[in-house]
Design an enzyme around this catalytic site. Sequence first.
Site, short mmCIF file in Angstrom:
data_model
loop_
_atom_site.label_atom_id
_atom_site.label_comp_id
_atom_site.label_asym_id
_atom_site.label_seq_id
_atom_site.Cartn_x
_atom_site.Cartn_y
_atom_site.Cartn_z
N ARG A 33 0.85 -1.19 0.00
CA ARG A 33 0.00 0.00 0.00
C ARG A 33 0.89 1.25 0.00
NH1 ARG A 33 -2.16 -3.60 3.89
NH2 ARG A 33 -4.26 -4.37 3.35
N LYS B 104 -2.18 -2.14 8.10
CA LYS B 104 -3.63 -2.13 8.24
C LYS B 104 -4.08 -3.36 9.01
CE LYS B 104 -7.72 -1.26 5.37
NZ LYS B 104 -8.21 -1.10 3.99
N HIS C 223 -4.11 -8.77 3.22
CA HIS C 223 -5.57 -8.83 3.33
C HIS C 223 -5.94 -9.61 4.59
CE1 HIS C 223 -6.34 -8.21 -1.27
NE2 HIS C 223 -6.20 -7.07 -0.61
N TYR D 263 -10.89 -10.00 -7.07
CA TYR D 263 -10.25 -9.71 -8.35
C TYR D 263 -10.69 -10.68 -9.45
CZ TYR D 263 -7.12 -6.46 -6.02
OH TYR D 263 -6.62 -5.39 -5.33
N HIS E 194 -2.95 4.25 -5.68
CA HIS E 194 -3.31 2.98 -5.05
C HIS E 194 -3.58 1.89 -6.09
CE1 HIS E 194 -4.80 0.35 -1.85
NE2 HIS E 194 -5.86 0.09 -2.62
N ARG F 89 -1.23 -1.05 -6.82
CA ARG F 89 -1.34 -2.27 -6.01
C ARG F 89 -2.20 -3.30 -6.73
NH1 ARG F 89 -1.52 -4.32 -0.62
NH2 ARG F 89 -3.56 -5.01 0.12
#
Length: 313
Positions: free
Chosen positions: A144, A169, A278, A287, A244, A247
Amino acid sequence: MSALRARAEEYLVMRRALGFKLESWGPRLMSFVRFCEDHGATTVTMDLAVQWATSTARGSDHEAYQARRLDVVRIFARYLQPLDPATEVPPEDVLDRRQWRVPPYLYSPQEVTALMDVARTLRPAFRGLTWRTLIGLLAVTGVRQGEACRMRRGDVDLNAETIVIEDSKFGKSRMVFLHPTAAAALRAYERARDEAFPRPTAGTFLVNSQGRPLDRRNTPKTFAQLVTAAGIKAPAGRRPPRLHDLRHVFTVATLLDWYRDGSDVQARLPVLSTWLGHIDPKSTYWYLSAVPELLALAATRLEPTGQDAKVTS
């Protein structure tokens, strides 16, 4: 200071003490408090909560986004209710929570190269070098942008060709492996940085033209200039390309390579989820349906081969 504001600030202090960063959550809660104050309200009610959640500054009318805003009030209201029995806690089914994500802009390899080339023209020259390195790093590692900006010198081991992403995160840490070409580019940047700033004033690996950490608040503006200079435009009706989105480029490229190589993508997806940081593999599975080329490749895995078709016919 209103009693409601005092309670909100007290709550945020408590949550941060427990390890929650609240980078977007905190400002949203205080936005709701201001909304209540503007309406002369001293107690949280469901009507006020829904009105605030659906009156977004950017005008989004998608209920999934509004439901996430309402979650901020709901969690705060649960904390507040024992202190103020008049507090109303909004039910979870007030707004439609079906997930919705805006499709990313997927840069082609040529567009990534173009972005790095125009970054070279930024002045001072070291600023251009930092931006060229940042764009390349995001495109080939999938980290990120905030992680790249915070990345400290000690997190980067160019001998082992690894980067440790600390406390990212969701409070998770992970290790990212570098391709030898990426490690070589980072070594070149490191030499140029140490030559320009022999006495570092920042502990971050990437620094601005004054040797200080990159300011994430300024990166969108600079990147928008680079996108324009590179001649990159989003299709009509789509949001502009973002930093972003690099990514997403890494993620999609990795999945495409796996499908084309005949790999067991389903088995390897948890690995990619861990690599990306994640918290839920569902974020990675997204995706497969969000990108048409990936969806087509996934569909071919479900189609029977000619021999299988004969057996089943």
